[in-house]
Design an enzyme around this catalytic site. Structure first.
Site, mmCIF file in Angstrom:
data_model
loop_
_atom_site.group_PDB
_atom_site.id
_atom_site.type_symbol
_atom_site.label_atom_id
_atom_site.label_comp_id
_atom_site.label_asym_id
_atom_site.label_seq_id
_atom_site.Cartn_x
_atom_site.Cartn_y
_atom_site.Cartn_z
ATOM 1 N N GLU A 68 1.087 -13.739 1.868
ATOM 2 C CA GLU A 68 1.490 -13.369 0.501
ATOM 3 C C GLU A 68 1.768 -14.597 -0.372
ATOM 4 O O GLU A 68 1.812 -14.494 -1.600
ATOM 5 C CB GLU A 68 2.710 -12.455 0.525
ATOM 6 C CG GLU A 68 4.012 -13.117 0.918
ATOM 7 C CD GLU A 68 5.201 -12.192 0.717
ATOM 8 O OE1 GLU A 68 6.221 -12.688 0.232
ATOM 9 O OE2 GLU A 68 5.092 -10.993 1.007
ATOM 10 N N GLU A 114 -10.089 6.418 -0.166
ATOM 11 C CA GLU A 114 -10.091 7.866 -0.335
ATOM 12 C C GLU A 114 -10.899 8.323 -1.549
ATOM 13 O O GLU A 114 -11.225 9.500 -1.674
ATOM 14 C CB GLU A 114 -8.655 8.389 -0.418
ATOM 15 C CG GLU A 114 -7.934 8.313 0.924
ATOM 16 C CD GLU A 114 -6.525 8.858 0.881
ATOM 17 O OE1 GLU A 114 -5.997 9.052 -0.235
ATOM 18 O OE2 GLU A 114 -5.948 9.086 1.956
#
Length: 307
Positions: free
Chosen positions: A121, A90
């Site tokens: 992870e 963004e």
């Protein structure tokens, strides 16, 4: 780590503990459930407030990196990784920055954005490989994100950042976290137990989103991407952005639509240049030169022209 050790570790993490205020949530009506969630959500911003000083220090690191052509790198797994990617992507349309200036990395790669990637992870070597893939270097700032503060992928990345001589920041929702110990600056928003035990996409995720908003927005303001509270570096590349740029020019200069339209056209649809032209009665070329002389800071350029 064996299962018993992992259970003991999770049991000691604040965000994994049970919330005494929602033990009866499965017995409640829809409205009552929503009230419980809303009550918990209101705690998030207050939990961030004690971390503002460290968030400020992190912003200063990021600004210094940008000024030396370094980058802001977000890195995390699962929800944390997705939030980093969201903030990164963004920045480009909001502040007209290069797509490589702010980068989001998620454990497991692009496919992990849509679905969980088993074991991602915990893959410590993958974190180093992912950083090497973007040529991570000492000029960059790494922001490692993990609600629990214990994600091996993130810990490994922060260790690699130190090895490379780069500055690093940790963002978690648990005090005295493992990632905090590896980072130059630790940001912790202790939002407490979730409405649903361990569902850290909720309060913890909201806290992380708010913190990342602060890191990127404050950094962009500090490098001259705004004028007053207007996003003047927006580039009118589509109809919506053109309308926004037009409105920004009108708001910044208090001019009529016709004047703003003409200035935007002359400025190549660059709102900041158009505003500079109108406020200083200059040509597009003159406006660009003045802005360059003041490192893109519109307010400074306008004040210098007025003197």
């Amino acid at each position: 780590m064996n299962r018993n050790a992992l259970l003991n570790e999770l049991n000691s993490i604040l965000s994994e503990t049970r919330n005494n205020d929602t033990l009866d949530i499965d017995l409640l009506s829809t409205e009552q459930i929503l009230q419980k969630i809303n009550d918990e959500d209101q705690k998030v911003a207050l939990a961030i407030k004690p971390a503002l000083a460290n968030i400020g220090k992190a912003v200063d690191l990021i600004v210094a990196a940008f000024q030396q052509e370094g980058r802001l790198i977000y890195l995390g797994a699962g929800t944390s990784g997705r939030l980093g990617i969201l903030d990164a992507v963004e920045c480009m349309p909001t502040f007209s920055v290069n797509e490589n200036m702010v980068i989001g990395i998620i454990a497991g790669g692009e496919k992990a954005i849509k679905r969980a990637v088993e074991g991602a992870e915990d893959n410590q070597s993958a974190a180093i490989d992912d950083l090497k893939a973007i040529n991570f270097n000492a000029k960059d700032v790494l922001v490692g994100i993990a609600a629990s503060g214990r994600t091996p992928y993130v810990i490994s990345a922060l260790k690699y950042a130190r090895k490379m001589g780069a500055k690093s920041v940790s963002v978690s929702c648990n005090p005295n976290s493992a990632i905090g110990k590896e980072a130059d600056i630790e940001i912790c928003a202790a939002v407490g137990p979730e409405v649903l035990t361990g569902s850290t996409r909720m309060k913890s995720g909201t806290a992380q989103k708010l913190i990342l908003n602060m890191l990127s927005t404050a950094s962009m303001i500090r490098i001259g991407k705004t004028y007053q509270n207007l996003m003047v570096d927006v580039s009118a590349s589509n109809e919506k952005l053109y309308a926004r740029a037009l409105l920004i020019v009108m708001q910044a200069t208090d001019c009529e639509e016709e004047t703003a339209t003409h200035a935007l056209k002359e400025a190549g649809n660059e709102a900041k240049v158009a505003i500079m032209m109108i406020l200083t009665n200059s040509t597009a070329a003159q406006a660009n030169t003045l802005l360059q002389q003041h490192n893109g800071f519109l307010r400074k350029a306008v004040q210098a022209k007025a003197q």
